[in-house]
Design a protein around this motif. Sequence first.
Motif, PDB file in Angstrom:
ATOM      1  N   GLY A  40       0.785  -1.225   0.000  1.00  0.00           N
ATOM      2  CA  GLY A  40       0.000   0.000   0.000  1.00  0.00           C
ATOM      3  C   GLY A  40       0.812   1.268   0.000  1.00  0.00           C
ATOM      4  N   SER A  41       0.128   2.336  -0.083  1.00  0.00           N
ATOM      5  CA  SER A  41       0.775   3.644  -0.018  1.00  0.00           C
ATOM      6  C   SER A  41       0.034   4.498   0.988  1.00  0.00           C
ATOM      7  CB  SER A  41       0.734   4.300  -1.388  1.00  0.00           C
ATOM      8  OG  SER A  41       1.395   5.521  -1.387  1.00  0.00           O
ATOM      9  N   ARG A  42       0.724   4.990   1.982  1.00  0.00           N
ATOM     10  CA  ARG A  42       0.103   5.665   3.119  1.00  0.00           C
ATOM     11  C   ARG A  42      -0.580   6.960   2.688  1.00  0.00           C
ATOM     12  NH1 ARG A  42      -2.187   4.849   7.969  1.00  0.00           N
ATOM     13  NH2 ARG A  42      -1.664   6.428   9.498  1.00  0.00           N
ATOM     14  N   ASP A 258      -4.128   1.040  -8.549  1.00  0.00           N
ATOM     15  CA  ASP A 258      -2.790   0.459  -8.417  1.00  0.00           C
ATOM     16  C   ASP A 258      -1.746   1.224  -9.223  1.00  0.00           C
ATOM     17  OD1 ASP A 258      -3.270  -1.677  -6.661  1.00  0.00           O
ATOM     18  OD2 ASP A 258      -3.977  -2.967  -8.281  1.00  0.00           O
ATOM     19  N   ASP A 259      -2.089   1.580 -10.463  1.00  0.00           N
ATOM     20  CA  ASP A 259      -1.102   2.255 -11.301  1.00  0.00           C
ATOM     21  C   ASP A 259      -0.737   3.627 -10.751  1.00  0.00           C
ATOM     22  OD1 ASP A 259      -3.717   3.055 -11.878  1.00  0.00           O
ATOM     23  OD2 ASP A 259      -3.295   3.454 -13.998  1.00  0.00           O
ATOM     24  N   THR A 260      -1.727   4.354 -10.245  1.00  0.00           N
ATOM     25  CA  THR A 260      -1.461   5.674  -9.678  1.00  0.00           C
ATOM     26  C   THR A 260      -0.609   5.574  -8.420  1.00  0.00           C
ATOM     27  OG1 THR A 260      -3.515   6.581 -10.583  1.00  0.00           O
ATOM     28  CG2 THR A 260      -2.536   7.735  -8.706  1.00  0.00           C
ATOM     29  N   LEU A 261      -0.955   4.647  -7.533  1.00  0.00           N
ATOM     30  CA  LEU A 261      -0.188   4.481  -6.301  1.00  0.00           C
ATOM     31  C   LEU A 261       1.237   4.029  -6.586  1.00  0.00           C
ATOM     32  CD1 LEU A 261      -2.824   2.770  -3.976  1.00  0.00           C
ATOM     33  CD2 LEU A 261      -2.012   5.122  -3.878  1.00  0.00           C
ATOM     34  N   GLN A 262       1.392   3.104  -7.510  1.00  0.00           N
ATOM     35  CA  GLN A 262       2.729   2.621  -7.826  1.00  0.00           C
ATOM     36  C   GLN A 262       3.581   3.717  -8.467  1.00  0.00           C
ATOM     37  OE1 GLN A 262       2.418  -0.953 -10.180  1.00  0.00           O
ATOM     38  NE2 GLN A 262       1.937  -2.232  -8.420  1.00  0.00           N
ATOM     39  N   GLN A 264       3.329   6.888  -8.027  1.00  0.00           N
ATOM     40  CA  GLN A 264       3.673   7.887  -7.023  1.00  0.00           C
ATOM     41  C   GLN A 264       4.714   7.380  -6.030  1.00  0.00           C
ATOM     42  OE1 GLN A 264      -0.133   8.905  -5.350  1.00  0.00           O
ATOM     43  NE2 GLN A 264      -0.626  10.355  -6.973  1.00  0.00           N
ATOM     44  N   SER A 265       4.617   6.126  -5.641  1.00  0.00           N
ATOM     45  CA  SER A 265       5.497   5.614  -4.594  1.00  0.00           C
ATOM     46  C   SER A 265       6.794   5.027  -5.130  1.00  0.00           C
ATOM     47  CB  SER A 265       4.775   4.557  -3.760  1.00  0.00           C
ATOM     48  OG  SER A 265       4.444   3.429  -4.546  1.00  0.00           O
ATOM     49  N   GLU A 266       6.757   4.467  -6.357  1.00  0.00           N
ATOM     50  CA  GLU A 266       7.919   3.779  -6.889  1.00  0.00           C
ATOM     51  C   GLU A 266       8.439   4.368  -8.187  1.00  0.00           C
ATOM     52  OE1 GLU A 266       7.021  -0.358  -7.227  1.00  0.00           O
ATOM     53  OE2 GLU A 266       6.272  -0.508  -5.179  1.00  0.00           O
ATOM     54  N   GLY A 267       7.651   5.251  -8.795  1.00  0.00           N
ATOM     55  CA  GLY A 267       8.075   5.862 -10.047  1.00  0.00           C
ATOM     56  C   GLY A 267       7.883   4.977 -11.256  1.00  0.00           C
ATOM     57  N   ARG A 268       7.210   3.859 -11.099  1.00  0.00           N
ATOM     58  CA  ARG A 268       6.952   2.960 -12.218  1.00  0.00           C
ATOM     59  C   ARG A 268       5.710   2.144 -11.922  1.00  0.00           C
ATOM     60  NH1 ARG A 268       9.625  -2.401 -11.633  1.00  0.00           N
ATOM     61  NH2 ARG A 268      10.252  -2.619  -9.455  1.00  0.00           N
ATOM     62  N   VAL A 269       5.156   1.543 -12.952  1.00  0.00           N
ATOM     63  CA  VAL A 269       3.942   0.739 -12.829  1.00  0.00           C
ATOM     64  C   VAL A 269       4.271  -0.704 -13.145  1.00  0.00           C
ATOM     65  CG1 VAL A 269       1.613   0.363 -13.722  1.00  0.00           C
ATOM     66  CG2 VAL A 269       2.478   2.697 -13.422  1.00  0.00           C
TER      67      VAL A 269
END
Length: 305
Positions: A40-42, A258-262, A264-269
């Motif tokens: 997840g992303s807080r 999922d794509d938006t959170l990834q 934002q948090s990891e810089g990739r999907v």
Amino acid sequence: MRLDDFDPNINVEDEGSGGGGGGGLGGGGGLLFGLLPLIGSRFGCGGIVVVLILFAVFGGIGNLGSLVGGGGQPIAPAGQVGPSTKGASVGAICRADADRKSACDAFSSADKTWASVFGDEGKSFTAPGLVFYRGSGQSGCGAAQSAMGPFYCPTDSKIYLDTSFFEELQTRFHAGGDFAQDYVIAHEFGHHIQNLLGVSSQVAQAEQSGGPGGANGPSVRLELQADCYAGVWANRNKDRLDPGDVQEGMTAAHAIGDDTLQQQSEGRVVPDSFTHGTSAERQHWLQVGLDSGDPAKCDTFSGAI
């Protein structure tokens, strides 16, 4: 959204602060897989929501449903404040603050709506419970922590919520508004409907047997169906909607794809690690429910998503 005051007979509890405990996930219903990857992303409050999916044993195999997925690293939950209402009446628990009142009103509305839907279809309906906690608590699926975000536990048929999530939804992802909060409750209530219909156990069994995962996996389809069920609830209460409510829901659905959170948090999907669906898919299925008001239209398991 202009909802009626909650029914004082709804099943609501308060575990207080640190009510059950601890750090690891393991008690309660006996977790089948333990902890799956933290995904997840807080949502704000100075951190990133750690959202996880875990499977629990409940007379078969069940999926613990949560609202969000994505990628990220665990962050310690922020400290919780406010008076404890553990052991208090439903009225005292639900009126402890504005966010609890909002959650109870949405929960009560969903309860009445789905009881009516099941009754119309000649099906037996059993209401879930709503459990508030602050910081950490204990669920039938193991430890509850605010870092997990809202979730539904099929073992004890209860929705677990630390309402600090609502502030996080607004401040970090700019998905504020009363309907965005109602969508959180309606989505988790949707997981209860899946539990009653046996869909959750079927998905968990498919996951255990090594079925396809990622963007087309059963867990993604389960979550999108819960979004659609949230839309069904909103449709059947459309006379209570205010201008802008639907857009609030769509903004929230987009923010937790999922794509938006990834990104934002990891810089990739990474589609192979999806658990809840893309932002576009979540918005689409929420809209299907909003447009139709028909649970039968929420078949996310047939054909392409």
